[in-house]
Write a protein that holds these residues in place. Structure first.
Motif, PDB file in Angstrom:
ATOM      1  N   THR A  78      11.479  -4.887 -13.584  1.00  0.00           N
ATOM      2  CA  THR A  78      10.431  -3.952 -13.178  1.00  0.00           C
ATOM      3  C   THR A  78      10.580  -3.635 -11.693  1.00  0.00           C
ATOM      4  N   ARG A  79      10.394  -2.333 -11.355  1.00  0.00           N
ATOM      5  CA  ARG A  79      10.558  -1.901  -9.977  1.00  0.00           C
ATOM      6  C   ARG A  79       9.271  -1.263  -9.491  1.00  0.00           C
ATOM      7  N   SER A  80       8.989  -1.492  -8.214  1.00  0.00           N
ATOM      8  CA  SER A  80       7.809  -0.876  -7.599  1.00  0.00           C
ATOM      9  C   SER A  80       8.086  -0.694  -6.111  1.00  0.00           C
ATOM     10  N   SER A  81       7.467   0.324  -5.525  1.00  0.00           N
ATOM     11  CA  SER A  81       7.709   0.611  -4.109  1.00  0.00           C
ATOM     12  C   SER A  81       6.905  -0.325  -3.226  1.00  0.00           C
ATOM     13  N   VAL A  82       7.436  -0.528  -2.040  1.00  0.00           N
ATOM     14  CA  VAL A  82       6.809  -1.387  -1.052  1.00  0.00           C
ATOM     15  C   VAL A  82       6.622  -0.568   0.215  1.00  0.00           C
ATOM     16  N   LYS A  83       5.448  -0.675   0.805  1.00  0.00           N
ATOM     17  CA  LYS A  83       5.165   0.063   2.025  1.00  0.00           C
ATOM     18  C   LYS A  83       5.885  -0.584   3.199  1.00  0.00           C
ATOM     19  N   VAL A  84       6.736   0.270   3.887  1.00  0.00           N
ATOM     20  CA  VAL A  84       7.441  -0.186   5.083  1.00  0.00           C
ATOM     21  C   VAL A  84       7.188   0.848   6.169  1.00  0.00           C
ATOM     22  N   GLN A  85       6.733   0.390   7.328  1.00  0.00           N
ATOM     23  CA  GLN A  85       6.435   1.315   8.416  1.00  0.00           C
ATOM     24  C   GLN A  85       6.732   0.646   9.748  1.00  0.00           C
ATOM     25  N   PRO A  86       6.948   1.496  10.801  1.00  0.00           N
ATOM     26  CA  PRO A  86       7.209   0.915  12.126  1.00  0.00           C
ATOM     27  C   PRO A  86       6.019   0.091  12.592  1.00  0.00           C
ATOM     28  N   GLY A  87       6.299  -0.949  13.305  1.00  0.00           N
ATOM     29  CA  GLY A  87       5.225  -1.752  13.871  1.00  0.00           C
ATOM     30  C   GLY A  87       5.614  -3.213  13.983  1.00  0.00           C
ATOM     31  N   PRO A  88       4.793  -3.974  14.672  1.00  0.00           N
ATOM     32  CA  PRO A  88       3.586  -3.450  15.330  1.00  0.00           C
ATOM     33  C   PRO A  88       3.909  -2.521  16.504  1.00  0.00           C
ATOM     34  N   GLN A  89       2.900  -1.783  16.965  1.00  0.00           N
ATOM     35  CA  GLN A  89       3.083  -0.791  18.009  1.00  0.00           C
ATOM     36  C   GLN A  89       3.690  -1.424  19.261  1.00  0.00           C
ATOM     37  N   GLY A  90       4.629  -0.702  19.847  1.00  0.00           N
ATOM     38  CA  GLY A  90       5.283  -1.180  21.062  1.00  0.00           C
ATOM     39  C   GLY A  90       6.516  -1.992  20.812  1.00  0.00           C
ATOM     40  N   SER A  91       6.820  -2.251  19.538  1.00  0.00           N
ATOM     41  CA  SER A  91       8.005  -3.040  19.210  1.00  0.00           C
ATOM     42  C   SER A  91       9.009  -2.142  18.498  1.00  0.00           C
ATOM     43  N   ASN A  92      10.284  -2.562  18.528  1.00  0.00           N
ATOM     44  CA  ASN A  92      11.328  -1.854  17.779  1.00  0.00           C
ATOM     45  C   ASN A  92      11.534  -2.590  16.459  1.00  0.00           C
ATOM     46  N   ALA A  93      10.486  -2.525  15.613  1.00  0.00           N
ATOM     47  CA  ALA A  93      10.510  -3.302  14.374  1.00  0.00           C
ATOM     48  C   ALA A  93       9.897  -2.482  13.249  1.00  0.00           C
ATOM     49  N   PHE A  94      10.259  -2.900  11.999  1.00  0.00           N
ATOM     50  CA  PHE A  94       9.650  -2.335  10.796  1.00  0.00           C
ATOM     51  C   PHE A  94       9.013  -3.495  10.040  1.00  0.00           C
ATOM     52  N   GLN A  95       7.872  -3.191   9.419  1.00  0.00           N
ATOM     53  CA  GLN A  95       7.120  -4.272   8.750  1.00  0.00           C
ATOM     54  C   GLN A  95       6.804  -3.847   7.329  1.00  0.00           C
ATOM     55  N   ALA A  96       7.220  -4.724   6.367  1.00  0.00           N
ATOM     56  CA  ALA A  96       6.897  -4.512   4.952  1.00  0.00           C
ATOM     57  C   ALA A  96       5.642  -5.321   4.626  1.00  0.00           C
ATOM     58  N   THR A  97       4.724  -4.718   3.868  1.00  0.00           N
ATOM     59  CA  THR A  97       3.444  -5.369   3.532  1.00  0.00           C
ATOM     60  C   THR A  97       3.353  -5.524   2.017  1.00  0.00           C
ATOM     61  N   VAL A  98       2.875  -6.692   1.554  1.00  0.00           N
ATOM     62  CA  VAL A  98       2.752  -6.947   0.128  1.00  0.00           C
ATOM     63  C   VAL A  98       1.826  -5.909  -0.502  1.00  0.00           C
ATOM     64  N   PRO A  99       2.186  -5.320  -1.650  1.00  0.00           N
ATOM     65  CA  PRO A  99       1.353  -4.269  -2.246  1.00  0.00           C
ATOM     66  C   PRO A  99      -0.045  -4.771  -2.608  1.00  0.00           C
ATOM     67  N   ILE A 100      -0.143  -5.986  -3.232  1.00  0.00           N
ATOM     68  CA  ILE A 100      -1.447  -6.563  -3.619  1.00  0.00           C
ATOM     69  C   ILE A 100      -1.502  -7.979  -3.062  1.00  0.00           C
ATOM     70  N   SER A 101      -2.502  -8.249  -2.269  1.00  0.00           N
ATOM     71  CA  SER A 101      -2.597  -9.560  -1.633  1.00  0.00           C
ATOM     72  C   SER A 101      -2.652 -10.659  -2.691  1.00  0.00           C
ATOM     73  N   GLY A 102      -1.865 -11.728  -2.456  1.00  0.00           N
ATOM     74  CA  GLY A 102      -1.841 -12.862  -3.381  1.00  0.00           C
ATOM     75  C   GLY A 102      -0.806 -12.721  -4.456  1.00  0.00           C
ATOM     76  N   THR A 103      -0.014 -11.654  -4.425  1.00  0.00           N
ATOM     77  CA  THR A 103       1.039 -11.475  -5.426  1.00  0.00           C
ATOM     78  C   THR A 103       2.180 -12.411  -5.094  1.00  0.00           C
ATOM     79  N   PRO A 104       2.645 -13.198  -6.050  1.00  0.00           N
ATOM     80  CA  PRO A 104       3.706 -14.156  -5.745  1.00  0.00           C
ATOM     81  C   PRO A 104       5.068 -13.481  -5.700  1.00  0.00           C
ATOM     82  N   PHE A 105       5.944 -14.015  -4.844  1.00  0.00           N
ATOM     83  CA  PHE A 105       7.354 -13.626  -4.842  1.00  0.00           C
ATOM     84  C   PHE A 105       8.043 -14.664  -5.711  1.00  0.00           C
TER      85      PHE A 105
END
Length: 475
Positions: A78-105
């Motif tokens: 099963t495939r699903s998209s993951v939100k990835v965006q620049p941040g935190p502000q002021g850094s040269n980084a990208f941060q991926a956030t879990v789609p639903i809190s508490g979802t196990p990897f």
């Protein structure tokens, strides 16, 4: 130690550092996140820091052009998209956030964080991405921060391959025929073409080019390809042959062998070389005689039917068996006029001869001799300092002036008259010899002197005085 495992892949592999003077080198970075353990890992965020700059350890010099995205894949597929965006502000980084809190990897699951349109930094080297994860073994447990380092290689820019296969679409063309030159182009090179007649090289691109003027003679074209990074130049040449070349000049040191020579344009005259000579034709392939124009021509001999002037109405000389005829114009049967400063002939056959002006005297040639006429047709006058003739038939003879005496010739003799009158004139002489009596041989002799006339039997007077015999004559 991180609960998740991180692997980095690139496309192309390896990434190639950008080179000055070329289009920037770009690529894609894939960060593969997996759970290789036996237990599930609960996560909130995964941050990827990108080294930015132009150094050997930097990935890119332009962080803002990177386009991030994420995709989560379960072990079951099963495939699903993951939100990835620049941040935190002021850094040269990208941060991926879990789609639903508490979802196990879950063990065996994976996530791919993709960084697209990465402009690779210009210095070759090893760039290290720093990964920060917030994970826990339990759903409600406190998340702890762990770090991982993943490295990728940037190789030095490859030397661009030189272009090749420079060729025309036609190896041989007719004079003035269009053609196109082609070559296999290497991206990033600068291209120029040099050819005869061009003041400077012509900038070209796209792998093909047509000369603005079609070649008129064999022409060599030179393709100059310049590496923008090293400025090294590569030269490729190709020559196009012309089937019927047009030459500005031609120098032959040992001669030219050709069946014909013609003008460059349709309808131009041609000279054909036949056995023993040459023939001027009106056009190439025509049997119609052409015209030879020259400022001056020197021949040992000319065989021709006629000779005429350059303009319509000019005189014409026609060559007939045994001689020539001068006509008023070409095609006319009217006799023309021959003008010359001097004429030297062994003989002249003509009906008459006249001076240059219409009122000048003229001489006609009847069967009996010649007639001298005035311009109007009356008898004319012969002027001469001296005349040496075997005989003269004339009605009278006079001196040059009108008041000079004159002599008329009658059936029975001659008469001497005063000028301008019918009054008898005077004969002046030192002596008068008798008829048929040579000097000193007994002929009668008349001596004219101041006192009168003395008649002698002989010239020296030795035989005494003679007699005067006269016959009456009534005028």
């Amino acid at each position: 130690m991180t609960m998740l495992t991180y692997t980095v892949l690139t496309d192309p592999a390896p990434l190639e550092a950008s080179a000055a003077g070329r289009s920037p080198s770009t690529g894609t970075v894939y960060l593969v996140v997996t759970n290789t353990g036996q237990q599930a890992a609960y996560w909130d965020t995964i941050k990827v820091e990108v080294p930015v700059g132009n150094g050997a350890g930097d990935l890119t010099s332009d962080f803002n052009k990177i386009k991030p995205k994420g995709e989560y894949r379960t072990r079951s597929g099963t495939r699903s998209s993951v939100k990835v965006q620049p941040g935190p502000q002021g850094s040269n980084a990208f941060q991926a956030t879990v789609p639903i809190s508490g979802t196990p990897f879950a063990p065996g699951d994976s996530m791919v964080l993709t960084l697209e349109n990465v402009t690779v930094a210009p210095t070759a080297g090893l760039a290290v991405l720093t990964v920060t994860e917030n994970t826990s073994r339990t759903k409600t447990g406190s998340r702890r921060t762990s770090f991982a380092a993943v490295a990728l290689v940037k190789t030095a820019p490859k030397e661009l391959p030189a272009p090749r296969d420079f060729h025309p679409d036609k190896a041989m063309v007719d004079a003035g025929e269009k053609l196109t030159l082609h070559w296999e182009e290497t991206a990033g090179f600068g291209y120029e073409i040099m050819y005869p007649g061009a003041a400077q090289p012509v900038s070209v691109s796209g792998g093909s080019w047509s000369p603005p003027d079609a070649p008129k003679r064999a022409t060599t074209y030179i393709l100059i390809a310049t590496d923008p990074n090293t400025q090294q130049q590569h030269f490729l040449t190709t020559t196009v042959q012309v089937r019927n070349p047009v030459l500005e000049t031609l120098t032959a040191t040992t001669g030219i062998d050709t069946p014909w020579v013609g003008g460059p344009n349709s309808g131009d005259g041609a000279v054909a070389f036949s056995q023993g000579g040459a023939t001027v034709r009106r056009t190439r392939g025509s049997n119609d005689p052409g015209t030879l124009y020259a400022g001056e021509t020197v021949f040992n001999g000319v065989a021709t039917e006629y000779v005429k002037g350059l303009k319509d109405g000019d005189g014409d000389i026609t060559f007939l068996p045994g001689g020539v005829k001068v006509w008023r114009t070409r095609g006319s049967n009217d006799p023309g006029t021959l003008y010359a400063g001097k004429a030297d002939f062994n003989g002249v056959n003509t009906e008459w001869v006249q001076g240059r002006s219409t009122d000048d005297g003229w001489i006609s040639f009847p069967k009996e001799g010649v007639n001298v006429r005035q311009g109007g047709g009356a008898w004319g006058t012969v002027f001469a300092d001296k005349a040496d003739l075997n005989g003269v038939n004339t009605k009278w003879v006079q001196g040059r002036d009108n008041d000079d005496g004159w002599i008329s010739f009658l059936k029975y003799g001659l008469q001497v008259y005063q000028g301008g009158t019918n009054t008898h004139g005077t004969v002046y002489a030192d002596s008068i010899r008798a008829k048929d009596a040579p000097y000193g041989q007994g002929g009668g002799w008349i001596n004219l002197h101041d006192e009168g006339i003395t008649v002698y039997l002989s010239k020296d007077g030795s035989n005494g005085l003679g007699n005067v015999t006269a016959r009456a004559y009534n005028r």
